[in-house]
Design a protein around this motif. Structure first.
Motif, PDB file in Angstrom:
ATOM      1  N   LYS A 189     -23.820  13.730  24.612  1.00 27.44           N
ATOM      2  CA  LYS A 189     -23.901  13.500  23.166  1.00 27.44           C
ATOM      3  C   LYS A 189     -22.855  14.373  22.482  1.00 27.44           C
ATOM      4  N   PRO A 190     -21.866  13.751  21.854  1.00 25.35           N
ATOM      5  CA  PRO A 190     -20.836  14.569  21.214  1.00 25.35           C
ATOM      6  C   PRO A 190     -21.368  15.269  19.959  1.00 25.35           C
ATOM      7  N   ASP A 191     -20.865  16.462  19.703  1.00 25.95           N
ATOM      8  CA  ASP A 191     -21.177  17.146  18.447  1.00 25.95           C
ATOM      9  C   ASP A 191     -20.114  16.845  17.404  1.00 25.95           C
ATOM     10  N   ILE A 192     -18.857  16.814  17.860  1.00 26.81           N
ATOM     11  CA  ILE A 192     -17.740  16.648  16.934  1.00 26.81           C
ATOM     12  C   ILE A 192     -16.856  15.497  17.417  1.00 26.81           C
ATOM     13  N   ILE A 193     -16.453  14.624  16.504  1.00 26.94           N
ATOM     14  CA  ILE A 193     -15.539  13.524  16.845  1.00 26.94           C
ATOM     15  C   ILE A 193     -14.328  13.626  15.926  1.00 26.94           C
ATOM     16  N   ILE A 194     -13.148  13.616  16.528  1.00 26.39           N
ATOM     17  CA  ILE A 194     -11.921  13.903  15.770  1.00 26.39           C
ATOM     18  C   ILE A 194     -10.907  12.784  15.972  1.00 26.39           C
ATOM     19  N   GLY A 195     -10.302  12.334  14.887  1.00 32.08           N
ATOM     20  CA  GLY A 195      -9.238  11.337  14.999  1.00 32.08           C
ATOM     21  C   GLY A 195      -8.149  11.591  13.986  1.00 32.08           C
ATOM     22  N   CYS A 196      -6.926  11.222  14.328  1.00 34.83           N
ATOM     23  CA  CYS A 196      -5.844  11.332  13.356  1.00 34.83           C
ATOM     24  C   CYS A 196      -5.922  10.143  12.396  1.00 34.83           C
ATOM     25  N   ALA A 197      -5.403  10.345  11.201  1.00 31.00           N
ATOM     26  CA  ALA A 197      -5.533   9.305  10.176  1.00 31.00           C
ATOM     27  C   ALA A 197      -4.211   9.054   9.466  1.00 31.00           C
ATOM     28  N   GLY A 198      -3.713   7.824   9.606  1.00 31.96           N
ATOM     29  CA  GLY A 198      -2.530   7.391   8.850  1.00 31.96           C
ATOM     30  C   GLY A 198      -3.000   6.303   7.893  1.00 31.96           C
ATOM     31  N   GLY A 199      -3.063   5.067   8.394  1.00 33.13           N
ATOM     32  CA  GLY A 199      -3.692   3.994   7.632  1.00 33.13           C
ATOM     33  C   GLY A 199      -5.169   3.893   7.974  1.00 33.13           C
ATOM     34  N   GLY A 200      -5.547   4.511   9.106  1.00 31.43           N
ATOM     35  CA  GLY A 200      -6.963   4.579   9.462  1.00 31.43           C
ATOM     36  C   GLY A 200      -7.411   3.727  10.629  1.00 31.43           C
ATOM     37  N   SER A 201      -6.489   3.000  11.273  1.00 33.68           N
ATOM     38  CA  SER A 201      -6.936   2.049  12.297  1.00 33.68           C
ATOM     39  C   SER A 201      -7.512   2.735  13.524  1.00 33.68           C
ATOM     40  N   ARG A 258       2.578 -17.016   9.808  1.00 34.33           N
ATOM     41  CA  ARG A 258       1.765 -16.154   8.974  1.00 34.33           C
ATOM     42  C   ARG A 258       2.221 -14.710   9.190  1.00 34.33           C
ATOM     43  N   TYR A 259       1.770 -13.851   8.261  1.00 35.31           N
ATOM     44  CA  TYR A 259       2.126 -12.431   8.307  1.00 35.31           C
ATOM     45  C   TYR A 259       0.990 -11.653   8.966  1.00 35.31           C
ATOM     46  N   VAL A 260       1.317 -10.657   9.748  1.00 36.41           N
ATOM     47  CA  VAL A 260       0.288  -9.802  10.356  1.00 36.41           C
ATOM     48  C   VAL A 260       0.634  -8.336  10.104  1.00 36.41           C
ATOM     49  N   LEU A 261      -0.395  -7.498  10.126  1.00 38.01           N
ATOM     50  CA  LEU A 261      -0.252  -6.086   9.744  1.00 38.01           C
ATOM     51  C   LEU A 261      -1.039  -5.224  10.728  1.00 38.01           C
ATOM     52  N   GLY A 262      -0.525  -4.041  11.037  1.00 40.71           N
ATOM     53  CA  GLY A 262      -1.084  -3.254  12.139  1.00 40.71           C
ATOM     54  C   GLY A 262      -2.070  -2.172  11.782  1.00 40.71           C
ATOM     55  N   SER A 263      -2.337  -1.959  10.507  1.00 41.82           N
ATOM     56  CA  SER A 263      -3.286  -0.902  10.157  1.00 41.82           C
ATOM     57  C   SER A 263      -3.952  -1.236   8.829  1.00 41.82           C
ATOM     58  N   VAL A 264      -4.673  -0.312   8.279  1.00 41.73           N
ATOM     59  CA  VAL A 264      -5.246  -0.340   6.929  1.00 41.73           C
ATOM     60  C   VAL A 264      -6.320  -1.418   6.733  1.00 41.73           C
ATOM     61  N   LEU A 265      -6.042  -2.662   7.147  1.00 44.30           N
ATOM     62  CA  LEU A 265      -6.944  -3.777   6.865  1.00 44.30           C
ATOM     63  C   LEU A 265      -8.281  -3.637   7.598  1.00 44.30           C
ATOM     64  N   ASN A 266      -9.308  -4.232   7.016  1.00 45.87           N
ATOM     65  CA  ASN A 266     -10.650  -4.215   7.618  1.00 45.87           C
ATOM     66  C   ASN A 266     -10.647  -4.875   9.001  1.00 45.87           C
ATOM     67  N   GLN A 267      -9.900  -5.982   9.117  1.00 43.67           N
ATOM     68  CA  GLN A 267      -9.842  -6.703  10.399  1.00 43.67           C
ATOM     69  C   GLN A 267      -9.262  -5.821  11.503  1.00 43.67           C
ATOM     70  N   VAL A 268      -8.281  -4.999  11.126  1.00 43.34           N
ATOM     71  CA  VAL A 268      -7.654  -4.136  12.129  1.00 43.34           C
ATOM     72  C   VAL A 268      -8.656  -3.084  12.614  1.00 43.34           C
ATOM     73  N   LEU A 269      -9.393  -2.498  11.669  1.00 43.38           N
ATOM     74  CA  LEU A 269     -10.433  -1.533  12.064  1.00 43.38           C
ATOM     75  C   LEU A 269     -11.457  -2.194  12.977  1.00 43.38           C
ATOM     76  N   LEU A 270     -11.787  -3.441  12.645  1.00 37.06           N
ATOM     77  CA  LEU A 270     -12.761  -4.176  13.471  1.00 37.06           C
ATOM     78  C   LEU A 270     -12.260  -4.275  14.916  1.00 37.06           C
ATOM     79  N   HIS A 271     -11.016  -4.722  15.089  1.00 36.40           N
ATOM     80  CA  HIS A 271     -10.468  -4.870  16.456  1.00 36.40           C
ATOM     81  C   HIS A 271     -10.401  -3.519  17.174  1.00 36.40           C
ATOM     82  N   GLN A 272     -10.117  -2.485  16.397  1.00 36.55           N
ATOM     83  CA  GLN A 272      -9.953  -1.168  17.022  1.00 36.55           C
ATOM     84  C   GLN A 272     -11.287  -0.538  17.412  1.00 36.55           C
ATOM     85  N   THR A 273     -12.416  -1.145  17.009  1.00 39.34           N
ATOM     86  CA  THR A 273     -13.691  -0.552  17.427  1.00 39.34           C
ATOM     87  C   THR A 273     -13.889  -0.614  18.936  1.00 39.34           C
TER      88      THR A 273
END
Lengths: 457, 457
Positions: free
Chosen positions: A259-271, A228-243
């Motif tokens: 308690k954080p005021d600001i949360i910052i992340g870089c964004a490519g595909g979003g994972s 099967r094929y697997v993919l490292g970003s973008v997909l909902n499943q990938v975001l799920l694992h990355q939580t």
């Protein structure tokens, strides 16, 4: 030094979360479904079955289940490299002279060098559980391919990686890490697939593209028994694992009543961004807390800040499903001068919907400013960051400097996704003063957006 | 999985040792003094003052003080990357099917990629404290240069690194990490020193050697106002700083009432091995406990196992002090085919004396066996190890397999000194099957040993 908060907050191993969190369950406006590129109808489990693993397809399409148990075998593997530290950036705060309190969640302390391993191990596990022989994938810079090689090695799965030809030649060391973990690496385009042979016959001198490598990997998966094929970003499943990133972060913060005021992340595909912010976003969606959440993207590939929220192909080859997302058009390719990763033309559908609904903001930053932040960070905090991660560092520093002006003692948390040990060519460009910024013109972007597929949804 | 012992034992930050341990204080037979190469008399503080930092010279010559306080600034810096984890190699044990319990102390989770940072930060601190402008050093593969660059950046000291020319050209990425930390890197031999110019005029096509780079770095230190020379291994002071490794290891083991049977370290100049084993050796010297301690060296550079215990020059250029040590002769250079580091012809005087007194054993291993262990380890434990570290892995696996035969449940501890991210050329050789073993003949070794300086001590 504030000795009440350690420099590095490590959870103990029995505090590692045992469930992933599915932010879709708390979203009123669910992410739009992926569409079959042939029929333009929402993809079903049956559509997905020949390409992806069964359990992963269920995760992909499930908008309702809030938590998924993390299988024990994955929890065991986590112990190799998790929990990852939540680091208080005392040295950076001091260097900036800011009253802000800065924390970063560091995902780079593993051989893949980034957070990608979090999803690689999950996808390899489900492939093994399904009784598959192996998986196929593509890789550009090599982070995802490395992570998947490690995960497949652990589960004794065959791992076939189509690596964009120019990367294969320019990054022999990434290639060699993958080989060390037993993966088979094929420069793409190759003679091993129909699509590869076709492209080579038309463009014999091509150095490849991610779009082409995806096409080859998908063909290799569907034409081999037990793959099967697997993919490292973008997909909902990938975001799920990355939580796992965000859940650990929140647990560590809660432990010290931060308690954080600001949360910052870089964004490519979003994972990474999705994984880091999901638990905080969940609180926000449920009205339990509020946070300022900032996505940072390269000015040379500004999907959120200058793209359009529309259905588009996920790949340059236009053979993959369509997703409703912030996109610059599937034919958009960032300038070759762009060194900082995060090159995908589109964005996770989950994040796209949340951004569309005004639940977080996005900023685009230029790469010389990004590497300026990288060097400043490396010199005081010790870690040589991956160019991708430096986008988040840039905005964290910007926000901390605003606090210096206003005197506000905000708590800033950002995701440090990885290390830059295999990105030193980019550092060399910056150190030598030969790095330049490349921002697409409005005309360029308009041209690509005009070519978006017409989908009546 | 045995859940009583975590996969990774982390001390808390306030458990990091606050003193270094000087094993010389417990040695009945003290290491022989360094000799002035001109007078052949023991070096004094006055001899050393123009070359090295004052406080470090005191540490170098002190055979009696058992503990040295670690200055607070160094303790603060430690928090960036220490405590390092003591990892239970559950996955390796399972793969080997051994009843042995294997632990490794992992020093690679920092940007320098190895334990070298432990001494770099100490040496930079004392240079700063003395009011110096900067330090000079040489680097071959680049680990030490990277560590020193990071440490100097932290203390805002100028850092001048003479990098062996062939490494400078073949390892541009290591060079770039150092530049990112603000160091000035000069390929050696260079036109910036008398010794460099002389060598270049005689051998215009030379690609350099460590001996030559040392000579240039020393000249640069003594001819610039406010500079001193620093060195990353071999010296007593370096072993002292590296005892942080062993002290943390012992504290972590004690916390869980674990008593090691076997302790294994790789040996080049001896800094890692000495640092890891010192606290255990101290117990052995004081008669409080017994351990089997094993030094592992490359068969292509077998100082302990085939060298002679005698006074010899510390450098190929024969301008540095003489040390009484196990040596292959200062003109001995391991084969260019040797990929695994640990290339120094001699050995720490402390370790040499202890070995001479029968307090530990040594083994020489061939590099294909070493990389075989490396790949086996990487695939199950996740970490891609530095070639140097793999020497220890090889013998740890050998000992664990012996336990499998005998059924003994021995506890094995080894030092995993670093990561192999910048050593992938060597992995490529191994993965491609082009790596070979090179063992010097008896005649070769005899030839070099015949040239040892005649010292009547």
């Amino acid at each position: 030094m504030d000795t009440k908060i350690p420099y590095k907050i490590y959870l103990s191993e029995n505090e590692i979360p045992t469930q992933w969190y599915n932010v879709r369950a708390d979203m009123k406006n669910k992410p739009a479904p992926l569409l079959n590129p042939g029929t333009l109808q929402p993809l079903t489990l049956d559509d997905l079955a020949p390409i992806f693993c069964e359990e992963l397809n269920k995760q992909e399409l499930d908008n309702d289940t809030p938590y998924f148990d993390i299988p024990e075998e994955i929890q065991n593997f986590y112990k190799m490299y998790r929990p990852s530290p939540l680091v208080r950036a005392y040295f950076l705060e001091k260097a900036l002279g800011t009253p802000a309190k800065i924390y970063y969640k560091f995902e780079g302390n593993n051989t893949s060098g980034s957070h990608k391993l979090n999803s690689a191990i999950a996808q390899a596990y489900y492939a093994k559980k399904q009784g598959l022989k192996g998986v196929t994938t593509e890789t550009g810079a090599g982070q995802w391919g490395t992570a998947l090689s490690m995960a497949c090695s652990y589960f004794d799965l065959d791992c076939q990686v189509y690596m964009v030809k120019c990367s294969y030649e320019q990054k022999p060391f990434r290639r060699e890490v993958m080989r060390t973990y037993g993966a088979k690496i094929t420069p793409s385009p190759s003679q091993t697939t129909n699509v590869g042979r076709k492209i080579l016959s038309e463009h014999p001198d091509t150095t490849g593209s991610l779009g082409c490598a995806i096409s080859e990997a998908v063909e290799a998966a569907v034409t081999q028994e037990g793959y099967r094929y697997v993919l490292g970003s973008v997909l909902n499943q990938v975001l799920l694992h990355q939580t796992i990133i965000g859940l650990e972060t929140k647990k560590a913060l809660d432990k010290y009543n931060i308690k954080p005021d600001i949360i910052i992340g870089c964004a490519g595909g979003g994972s990474n961004l999705g994984g880091l912010v999901s638990p905080f976003m969940g609180e926000k969606l449920r009205g339990e807390a509020d946070y300022q959440i900032i996505a940072v993207e390269p000015a040379s590939c500004p999907s959120f800040t200058r793209g359009k929220f529309a259905y588009d192909f996920c790949d340059t080859g236009m053979i993959c499903p369509l997703a409703k997302m912030y996109t610059l058009g599937s034919q958009f390719i960032p300038s070759a001068n762009h060194a900082g990763g995060l090159r995908f033309h589109g964005m996770s559908t989950i994040l796209s919907q949340l951004y569309h609904d005004g639940l977080f903001e996005a900023r685009a930053v230029e790469q010389t400013q990004v590497f300026d932040a990288a060097v400043q960070f490396a010199r005081v905090e010790g870690i040589l960051p991956a160019p991708e991660s430096c986008h988040a560092i840039r905005v964290a520093i910007d926000e901390a400097l605003k606090c210096k002006e206003t005197g506000e003692e905000k708590t800033i948390v950002f995701g440090l996704t990885g290390t830059g040990y295999f990105d030193l060519y980019a550092y060399e460009q910056f150190n030598s003063g030969t790095m330049s910024d490349v921002i697409p013109t409005d005309e360029t972007i308009a041209t690509y957006l005009a070519k978006l597929p017409k989908v009546d949804k």
